[in-house]
Design a protein around this motif. Sequence first.
Motif, PDB file in Angstrom:
ATOM      1  N   GLN A 241     -24.521  -6.768  -8.686  1.00  0.00           N
ATOM      2  CA  GLN A 241     -24.370  -5.583  -9.530  1.00  0.00           C
ATOM      3  C   GLN A 241     -25.625  -4.715  -9.522  1.00  0.00           C
ATOM      4  OE1 GLN A 241     -22.751  -6.186 -13.478  1.00  0.00           O
ATOM      5  NE2 GLN A 241     -21.793  -8.113 -12.875  1.00  0.00           N
ATOM      6  N   ILE A 242     -25.417  -3.433  -9.812  1.00  0.00           N
ATOM      7  CA  ILE A 242     -26.519  -2.528 -10.127  1.00  0.00           C
ATOM      8  C   ILE A 242     -26.327  -2.116 -11.582  1.00  0.00           C
ATOM      9  CG2 ILE A 242     -27.700  -0.361  -9.600  1.00  0.00           C
ATOM     10  CD1 ILE A 242     -26.631  -0.545  -6.768  1.00  0.00           C
ATOM     11  N   LEU A 243     -27.168  -2.629 -12.458  1.00  0.00           N
ATOM     12  CA  LEU A 243     -27.005  -2.431 -13.895  1.00  0.00           C
ATOM     13  C   LEU A 243     -27.705  -1.150 -14.354  1.00  0.00           C
ATOM     14  CD1 LEU A 243     -27.860  -6.090 -14.967  1.00  0.00           C
ATOM     15  CD2 LEU A 243     -25.579  -5.095 -14.755  1.00  0.00           C
ATOM     16  N   PRO A 244     -27.134  -0.435 -15.297  1.00  0.00           N
ATOM     17  CA  PRO A 244     -27.854   0.691 -15.897  1.00  0.00           C
ATOM     18  C   PRO A 244     -29.077   0.159 -16.644  1.00  0.00           C
ATOM     19  CG  PRO A 244     -25.518   0.719 -16.501  1.00  0.00           C
ATOM     20  CD  PRO A 244     -25.790  -0.610 -15.882  1.00  0.00           C
ATOM     21  N   ALA A 245     -30.183   0.864 -16.565  1.00  0.00           N
ATOM     22  CA  ALA A 245     -31.409   0.409 -17.220  1.00  0.00           C
ATOM     23  C   ALA A 245     -31.237   0.284 -18.728  1.00  0.00           C
ATOM     24  CB  ALA A 245     -32.558   1.358 -16.894  1.00  0.00           C
ATOM     25  N   ASN A 246     -30.333   1.104 -19.304  1.00  0.00           N
ATOM     26  CA  ASN A 246     -30.207   1.106 -20.761  1.00  0.00           C
ATOM     27  C   ASN A 246     -29.462  -0.104 -21.310  1.00  0.00           C
ATOM     28  OD1 ASN A 246     -27.593   1.716 -20.060  1.00  0.00           O
ATOM     29  ND2 ASN A 246     -27.546   3.721 -21.029  1.00  0.00           N
ATOM     30  N   VAL A 247     -28.923  -0.975 -20.451  1.00  0.00           N
ATOM     31  CA  VAL A 247     -28.274  -2.202 -20.954  1.00  0.00           C
ATOM     32  C   VAL A 247     -29.233  -3.385 -20.923  1.00  0.00           C
ATOM     33  CG1 VAL A 247     -26.037  -1.372 -20.135  1.00  0.00           C
ATOM     34  CG2 VAL A 247     -27.329  -3.009 -18.733  1.00  0.00           C
ATOM     35  N   MET A 362     -29.270 -13.136  -5.245  1.00  0.00           N
ATOM     36  CA  MET A 362     -27.989 -12.677  -5.783  1.00  0.00           C
ATOM     37  C   MET A 362     -27.723 -11.202  -5.503  1.00  0.00           C
ATOM     38  SD  MET A 362     -27.800 -14.324  -9.599  1.00  0.00           S
ATOM     39  CE  MET A 362     -29.101 -13.252 -10.183  1.00  0.00           C
ATOM     40  N   ASN A 363     -28.760 -10.484  -5.046  1.00  0.00           N
ATOM     41  CA  ASN A 363     -28.694  -9.029  -4.922  1.00  0.00           C
ATOM     42  C   ASN A 363     -28.311  -8.391  -6.261  1.00  0.00           C
ATOM     43  OD1 ASN A 363     -28.975  -6.561  -3.574  1.00  0.00           O
ATOM     44  ND2 ASN A 363     -26.806  -6.487  -3.029  1.00  0.00           N
ATOM     45  N   ALA A 364     -29.025  -8.809  -7.305  1.00  0.00           N
ATOM     46  CA  ALA A 364     -28.810  -8.287  -8.654  1.00  0.00           C
ATOM     47  C   ALA A 364     -29.879  -7.242  -8.946  1.00  0.00           C
ATOM     48  CB  ALA A 364     -28.882  -9.411  -9.680  1.00  0.00           C
ATOM     49  N   ARG A 365     -29.446  -6.023  -9.219  1.00  0.00           N
ATOM     50  CA  ARG A 365     -30.399  -4.920  -9.369  1.00  0.00           C
ATOM     51  C   ARG A 365     -30.091  -4.085 -10.606  1.00  0.00           C
ATOM     52  NH1 ARG A 365     -29.558  -2.178  -3.641  1.00  0.00           N
ATOM     53  NH2 ARG A 365     -27.421  -2.812  -4.144  1.00  0.00           N
ATOM     54  N   TYR A 366     -31.011  -3.172 -10.906  1.00  0.00           N
ATOM     55  CA  TYR A 366     -30.789  -2.173 -11.946  1.00  0.00           C
ATOM     56  C   TYR A 366     -31.271  -0.839 -11.400  1.00  0.00           C
ATOM     57  CZ  TYR A 366     -35.793  -1.849 -13.054  1.00  0.00           C
ATOM     58  OH  TYR A 366     -37.144  -1.627 -12.995  1.00  0.00           O
ATOM     59  N   ARG A 367     -30.836   0.237 -12.037  1.00  0.00           N
ATOM     60  CA  ARG A 367     -31.255   1.555 -11.574  1.00  0.00           C
ATOM     61  C   ARG A 367     -32.520   1.953 -12.326  1.00  0.00           C
ATOM     62  NH1 ARG A 367     -28.853   4.157  -7.965  1.00  0.00           N
ATOM     63  NH2 ARG A 367     -26.853   3.092  -8.263  1.00  0.00           N
ATOM     64  N   ALA A 368     -33.620   2.004 -11.614  1.00  0.00           N
ATOM     65  CA  ALA A 368     -34.916   2.274 -12.209  1.00  0.00           C
ATOM     66  C   ALA A 368     -35.042   3.746 -12.619  1.00  0.00           C
ATOM     67  CB  ALA A 368     -36.027   1.900 -11.230  1.00  0.00           C
ATOM     68  N   ALA A 369     -36.170   4.082 -13.245  1.00  0.00           N
ATOM     69  CA  ALA A 369     -36.376   5.436 -13.762  1.00  0.00           C
ATOM     70  C   ALA A 369     -36.329   6.490 -12.669  1.00  0.00           C
ATOM     71  CB  ALA A 369     -37.710   5.499 -14.499  1.00  0.00           C
ATOM     72  N   ASP A 370     -36.724   6.123 -11.445  1.00  0.00           N
ATOM     73  CA  ASP A 370     -36.692   7.082 -10.342  1.00  0.00           C
ATOM     74  C   ASP A 370     -35.305   7.206  -9.709  1.00  0.00           C
ATOM     75  OD1 ASP A 370     -36.435   4.709  -8.977  1.00  0.00           O
ATOM     76  OD2 ASP A 370     -38.297   4.888  -7.837  1.00  0.00           O
ATOM     77  N   GLY A 371     -34.336   6.499 -10.281  1.00  0.00           N
ATOM     78  CA  GLY A 371     -32.967   6.571  -9.777  1.00  0.00           C
ATOM     79  C   GLY A 371     -32.657   5.592  -8.670  1.00  0.00           C
ATOM     80  N   LYS A 372     -33.676   4.897  -8.163  1.00  0.00           N
ATOM     81  CA  LYS A 372     -33.465   3.960  -7.062  1.00  0.00           C
ATOM     82  C   LYS A 372     -33.167   2.559  -7.604  1.00  0.00           C
ATOM     83  CE  LYS A 372     -36.631   6.410  -3.947  1.00  0.00           C
ATOM     84  NZ  LYS A 372     -37.892   6.302  -3.165  1.00  0.00           N
TER      85      LYS A 372
END
Length: 421
Positions: A241-247, A362-372
């Motif tokens: 997953q790519i999680l929103p930073a706000n969660v 796991m390829n578990a990520r979030y969307r950082a402040a720079d959008g990446k």
Amino acid sequence: MHDLRALRADPAGFDAALKRRGAPAVADGVLLLDTERRAAETELQELQASRKKISKEIGGLRKSGADTSALEERVAHGKARMEELQTRVDELDSQVRGTLESLPNRLDASVPDGADESANVEVHRNGVVREFSFTPREHFELGEALGLMDFETASRLSGARFVVLRGALARMERALGQFMLDLHTTDNGYEETAVPVLVNNEAMYGTDKLPKFADQSFRTEDGRWLIPTAEVPLTASVSGQILPANVLPRRLVALSSCFRSEAGAAGRDTRGMLRQHQFQKVEMVSITTPEESDAEHERMTRCAEMVLKKLGIPYRRLLLCAGDTGFGAAKTFDLEAWLPGQKAWREISSCSTTRDFQARRMNARYRAADGKPAFVHTLNGSGLAVGRTLIAVMENYQNEDGSITVPEVLRPYMGGIEVIR
């Protein structure tokens, strides 16, 4: 899983980090494989571009009726070479990946050096060790004398390292699990989660249990695994997953049965229920950003400590040394409860940060402040091991007549029972 780019950037530093773990240097060997793989990939890409160009030429020549046999032969030769290169790239990639996935996590700089548990550092203690006017018994002596802890029946049913709890002790085990869940959800902000106890290879691999710990886990005939801890399904729930930073941070807690083969534990804690094949545990997991992971590690450990404080169990916190830190952890705090019957401190919780070690697998990520997208950090901790907490309560709250006083915080979960007789 390690970042190959980090190894390329600082091979000496990578090997130095492994040396702290007692692991051999691997950077030169990995870089040789990586160099060959990248060279093969470059040649493969060049051949693909050449084939595309030649195919276009063949198309033009056919329209004019010209002979294209020489060019077609070049395409056929190039195809064979491309297949060879692709096979070699896959082989080299598998070798590099296999090496990297077999290596333990890099340790945090604050982790002390040392080969084994003797080098662990005590951070602090809490609670007063009770002085008994009689010789305190061990938990199995208390439980068997009460007729509420039955190892003989469990052995007939399942073999060694199992127990049957009865009556008030069975109820106390259930009470402890419910008390811990209520505390972590109501006071500590964790989301209660009910998880499967059977998981697939991907979930075990992503949480660094495979291939390293296959011999310490139970596998079913259809290829699934009985979980060694709820850390596996809780952490793997964000896989891919790519999680929103706000969660973030996402804090999860589960009470589950856990299963371990205890390979290599022959002769250790053979009496009683300290080391079982099946046990109950409340597991905390946090998914957070790199910037917040150190603070989250401290917070998680304090949440585990809160359980022991409310139960009135004396404990100490240890910072594990390099040689005692688990495979996937960058840093671990252990909580050890005082067991009067053994006259010893015994582990009752382990709280670890794995940084991005599991997230890469796991390829578990979030969307950082720079959008990446960036890899999350994952943490896990026992909050607490229920069976071991039952042991600690029994031994610390025992009375001279063999009865056990029920801690006040557990009495609402025990129907008001004050003493187990």
